[in-house]
Design an enzyme around this catalytic site. Structure first.
Site, PDB file in Angstrom:
ATOM      1  N   GLY A  46      20.601  21.165  20.771  1.00 19.68           N
ATOM      2  CA  GLY A  46      21.382  19.827  20.458  1.00 19.68           C
ATOM      3  C   GLY A  46      22.328  19.507  21.423  1.00 19.68           C
ATOM      4  N   GLN A  51      30.214  15.790  24.157  1.00 20.25           N
ATOM      5  CA  GLN A  51      30.287  16.949  25.003  1.00 20.25           C
ATOM      6  C   GLN A  51      30.133  16.835  26.277  1.00 20.25           C
ATOM      7  OE1 GLN A  51      27.425  18.772  22.023  1.00 20.25           O
ATOM      8  NE2 GLN A  51      28.547  20.460  22.431  1.00 20.25           N
ATOM      9  N   CYS A  92      28.094  26.790  19.402  1.00 18.85           N
ATOM     10  CA  CYS A  92      28.375  25.463  20.165  1.00 18.85           C
ATOM     11  C   CYS A  92      28.473  25.676  21.457  1.00 18.85           C
ATOM     12  CB  CYS A  92      29.460  24.798  19.468  1.00 18.85           C
ATOM     13  SG  CYS A  92      30.101  23.210  20.142  1.00 18.85           S
ATOM     14  N   LEU A  93      27.510  24.697  22.382  1.00 22.20           N
ATOM     15  CA  LEU A  93      27.820  24.716  23.640  1.00 22.20           C
ATOM     16  C   LEU A  93      29.118  24.331  24.350  1.00 22.20           C
ATOM     17  CD1 LEU A  93      24.342  22.796  24.535  1.00 22.20           C
ATOM     18  CD2 LEU A  93      24.839  25.158  24.381  1.00 22.20           C
ATOM     19  N   HIS A 134      25.860  19.007  12.824  1.00 20.20           N
ATOM     20  CA  HIS A 134      26.761  19.329  13.776  1.00 20.20           C
ATOM     21  C   HIS A 134      26.860  18.383  14.887  1.00 20.20           C
ATOM     22  CE1 HIS A 134      27.995  23.121  16.388  1.00 20.20           C
ATOM     23  NE2 HIS A 134      27.690  21.913  17.268  1.00 20.20           N
ATOM     24  N   GLU A 135      25.851  17.751  15.301  1.00 20.17           N
ATOM     25  CA  GLU A 135      25.950  16.717  16.393  1.00 20.17           C
ATOM     26  C   GLU A 135      26.748  15.579  16.109  1.00 20.17           C
ATOM     27  OE1 GLU A 135      24.236  19.565  18.674  1.00 20.17           O
ATOM     28  OE2 GLU A 135      25.185  17.891  19.220  1.00 20.17           O
ATOM     29  N   HIS A 138      30.297  16.128  16.137  1.00 24.53           N
ATOM     30  CA  HIS A 138      30.637  15.689  17.860  1.00 24.53           C
ATOM     31  C   HIS A 138      31.199  14.313  17.756  1.00 24.53           C
ATOM     32  CE1 HIS A 138      30.659  19.749  19.350  1.00 24.53           C
ATOM     33  NE2 HIS A 138      29.520  20.004  19.273  1.00 24.53           N
TER      34      HIS A 138
HETATM   35  O1  K2U Z   1      26.223  20.826  19.708  1.00 25.53           O
HETATM   36  C1  K2U Z   1      25.969  21.878  20.276  1.00 25.53           C
HETATM   37  O2  K2U Z   1      26.817  22.423  20.984  1.00 25.53           O
HETATM   38  C2  K2U Z   1      24.590  22.295  20.388  1.00 25.53           C
HETATM   39  C3  K2U Z   1      24.623  23.425  19.418  1.00 25.53           C
HETATM   40  C4  K2U Z   1      23.447  22.900  18.183  1.00 25.53           C
HETATM   41  C5  K2U Z   1      23.544  23.732  17.150  1.00 25.53           C
HETATM   42  C6  K2U Z   1      24.465  24.169  16.585  1.00 25.53           C
HETATM   43  C7  K2U Z   1      24.433  25.173  15.328  1.00 25.53           C
HETATM   44  C8  K2U Z   1      23.270  25.168  14.880  1.00 25.53           C
HETATM   45  C9  K2U Z   1      22.285  24.487  15.328  1.00 25.53           C
HETATM   46  C10 K2U Z   1      22.239  23.666  16.422  1.00 25.53           C
HETATM   47  C11 K2U Z   1      23.791  24.704  20.202  1.00 25.53           C
HETATM   48  O3  K2U Z   1      22.407  24.503  20.187  1.00 25.53           O
HETATM   49  S1  K2U Z   1      24.418  25.886  19.804  1.00 25.53           S
HETATM   50  C12 K2U Z   1      23.311  27.489  20.322  1.00 25.53           C
HETATM   51  C13 K2U Z   1      22.248  27.538  19.394  1.00 25.53           C
HETATM   52  C14 K2U Z   1      21.066  27.718  19.826  1.00 25.53           C
HETATM   53  C15 K2U Z   1      19.996  27.948  18.483  1.00 25.53           C
HETATM   54  C16 K2U Z   1      20.484  28.020  17.312  1.00 25.53           C
HETATM   55  C17 K2U Z   1      21.498  27.796  16.985  1.00 25.53           C
HETATM   56  C18 K2U Z   1      22.329  27.578  17.978  1.00 25.53           C
HETATM   57 ZN    ZN Z   2      28.387  21.775  19.310  1.00 23.23          ZN
END
Ligand code: K2U
Ligand code: ZN
Length: 168
Positions: A46, A51, A92-93, A134-135, A138
């Protein structure tokens, strides 16, 4: 298409509250394409516009195994949360290398427009439900580390600032 710069915690711009999208035009559709390219390149599931320092209510996601089922959520609103909640590990990215437990609703319903302005409602469970919550945090200027203890959050902030200083 272009790769966009992802803001890193504790950048204060990650705490800006996004405003609703009003123009469903080619500029918006180019931003959606750039956000998807950026998300896939960063191996995320996501990415919120906040971000990439665009403070509009726009999220892209792809929680599929094959990484070929992109979802675009514009002006998203969660209309229902399951009573059942679960604590799961999140990353989180914008906080690279940090993972910790956050409690979320197991399932949610979210109403949103696509990049052409077509509004629909989807029910999300599992990883997709976590990602939606989560998104949308943000878009409200909230980063997942804010659910952690002040001690953990301060340690993460120190670690991020040190890494950014060394990379400069
Ligand atoms: O918002 C972001 O930084 C993207 C996150 C979204 C996310 C966070 C927690 C749980 C699920 C999704 C990134 O995808 S974090 C990296 C990641 C990749 C696969 C699974 C979980 C987290
Ligand atoms: Zn995030």
């Amino acid at each position: 298409m272009s790769l966009l710069n992802i803001l890193c915690y504790p950048d204060p711009r990650l705490h800006k509250v996004a405003v609703p999208v009003t123009e469903f035009d080619d500029k918006l559709r180019q931003l959606v394409a750039d956000m998807l390219e950026t998300m896939y390149k960063a191996e995320g599931v996501g990415l919120a516009a906040t971000q990439v320092n665009v403070h509009q209510r726009l999220v892209v996601m792809d929680t599929s195994e094959e990484r070929n089922q992109a979802i675009v959520l514009i002006n998203p609103e969660i209309t229902w949360y399951s009573e059942e909640r679960v604590k799961g590990e999140e990353g989180c990215l914008s906080v690279p290398g940090i993972y910790d437990g956050v409690e979320r609703a197991v399932a949610v319903r979210v109403q949103a427009a696509d990049e052409h302005g077509q509004v629909r409602e989807l029910e999300a469970k599992g990883l997709m439900a976590v990602c939606v919550q989560h998104e949308l945090d943000h878009l409200m200027g909230k980063v997942f580390v804010e659910y952690l203890s002040p001690l953990k959050r301060n340690r993460i902030k120190t670690k991020m600032l040190k890494a950014q200083k060394e990379a400069a």
